[in-house]
Design an enzyme around this catalytic site. Sequence first.
Site, PDB file in Angstrom:
ATOM      1  N   ARG A   1       0.647  -1.293   0.157  1.00 61.37           N
ATOM      2  CA  ARG A   1       0.487  -0.055  -0.087  1.00 61.37           C
ATOM      3  C   ARG A   1       1.325   1.195  -0.080  1.00 61.37           C
ATOM      4  O   ARG A   1       1.749   1.849   1.047  1.00 61.37           O
ATOM      5  CB  ARG A   1      -1.022  -0.175   1.299  1.00 61.37           C
ATOM      6  CG  ARG A   1      -1.760   1.303   1.439  1.00 61.37           C
ATOM      7  CD  ARG A   1      -2.650   1.192   2.492  1.00 61.37           C
ATOM      8  NE  ARG A   1      -2.144   1.407   3.530  1.00 61.37           N
ATOM      9  CZ  ARG A   1      -3.090   1.021   5.146  1.00 61.37           C
ATOM     10  NH1 ARG A   1      -3.928   0.361   5.244  1.00 61.37           N
ATOM     11  NH2 ARG A   1      -2.229   1.779   5.622  1.00 61.37           N
TER      12      ARG A   1
ATOM     13  N   SER B   1     -12.592  -2.983   1.748  1.00 64.60           N
ATOM     14  CA  SER B   1     -13.081  -3.752   2.862  1.00 64.60           C
ATOM     15  C   SER B   1     -14.528  -2.917   3.515  1.00 64.60           C
ATOM     16  O   SER B   1     -15.071  -1.961   2.351  1.00 64.60           O
ATOM     17  CB  SER B   1     -12.055  -1.130   2.583  1.00 64.60           C
ATOM     18  OG  SER B   1     -10.727  -1.542   2.837  1.00 64.60           O
TER      19      SER B   1
ATOM     20  N   LYS C   1      -3.241   5.070   9.302  1.00 67.59           N
ATOM     21  CA  LYS C   1      -3.897   5.115   7.887  1.00 67.59           C
ATOM     22  C   LYS C   1      -5.387   5.964   8.218  1.00 67.59           C
ATOM     23  O   LYS C   1      -6.335   5.977   8.863  1.00 67.59           O
ATOM     24  CB  LYS C   1      -5.366   3.382   7.383  1.00 67.59           C
ATOM     25  CG  LYS C   1      -5.657   4.176   6.156  1.00 67.59           C
ATOM     26  CD  LYS C   1      -6.341   2.387   5.871  1.00 67.59           C
ATOM     27  CE  LYS C   1      -6.680   2.959   4.404  1.00 67.59           C
ATOM     28  NZ  LYS C   1      -8.278   3.540   4.009  1.00 67.59           N
TER      29      LYS C   1
END
Length: 218
Positions: free
Chosen positions: A43, A112, A141
Amino acid sequence: MATELSHSLSLYLVMDIASHEEKSALEIAKAAIAGGVTMLQLREKTAPLRQVLEVGGAIRKACREHGVAFIVNDRVDLALLLEADGVHVGQDDLPALEVRRLLGPDAIIGVSAGSMEEAEWAVSQKADYLGVGAIYSTVTKGDAGAPIGTELIGQLKSRWPHLPLVGIGGISSANAEAVLQAGADGIAVVSAIARQSDPAAAASRLAGMVKRFKVTSE
């Protein structure tokens, strides 16, 4: 596939390509794999694409050599270029059905979900697994939202018993067992491995915890 995927989700590392304490991203990834990580998601939101391809390719190679699934966050184009095993998308990213059209039937596609409504949409999109969270408060995040706790995991497992689930968000060795007890097939972590002085040891502790829980709960 669900049983095999459930195992792959046991210890899921999410990482970028930043170095930490003089360890490169590749060194961190290799150490984490040696420690027992079963899936790795790249990511990376800010680094130049050329650098992401170079580092990501090396990490993907390390994953493949050790039978660890390699997933790319959001970017289907990167997943194709890196020959990734799949993609993980959020609620506002390219829908999972469209990702499947691009990557093919064998790709692992995760979505998600932070609510039952989001989970229903993900299931309608034929997600292979759900990343549920943020379970606990997290700083890794920025758009993770308020922590939701473990209750949703239990609700999802009751509704879709065979749908693989991985909890994510603020998970560490101190609270991981509660996520597993709620019904998650595994735990996804970032700083609990990637930002530790000894990523291999950190991964080994978490992997051992997950393994012990699964053995005792069978």
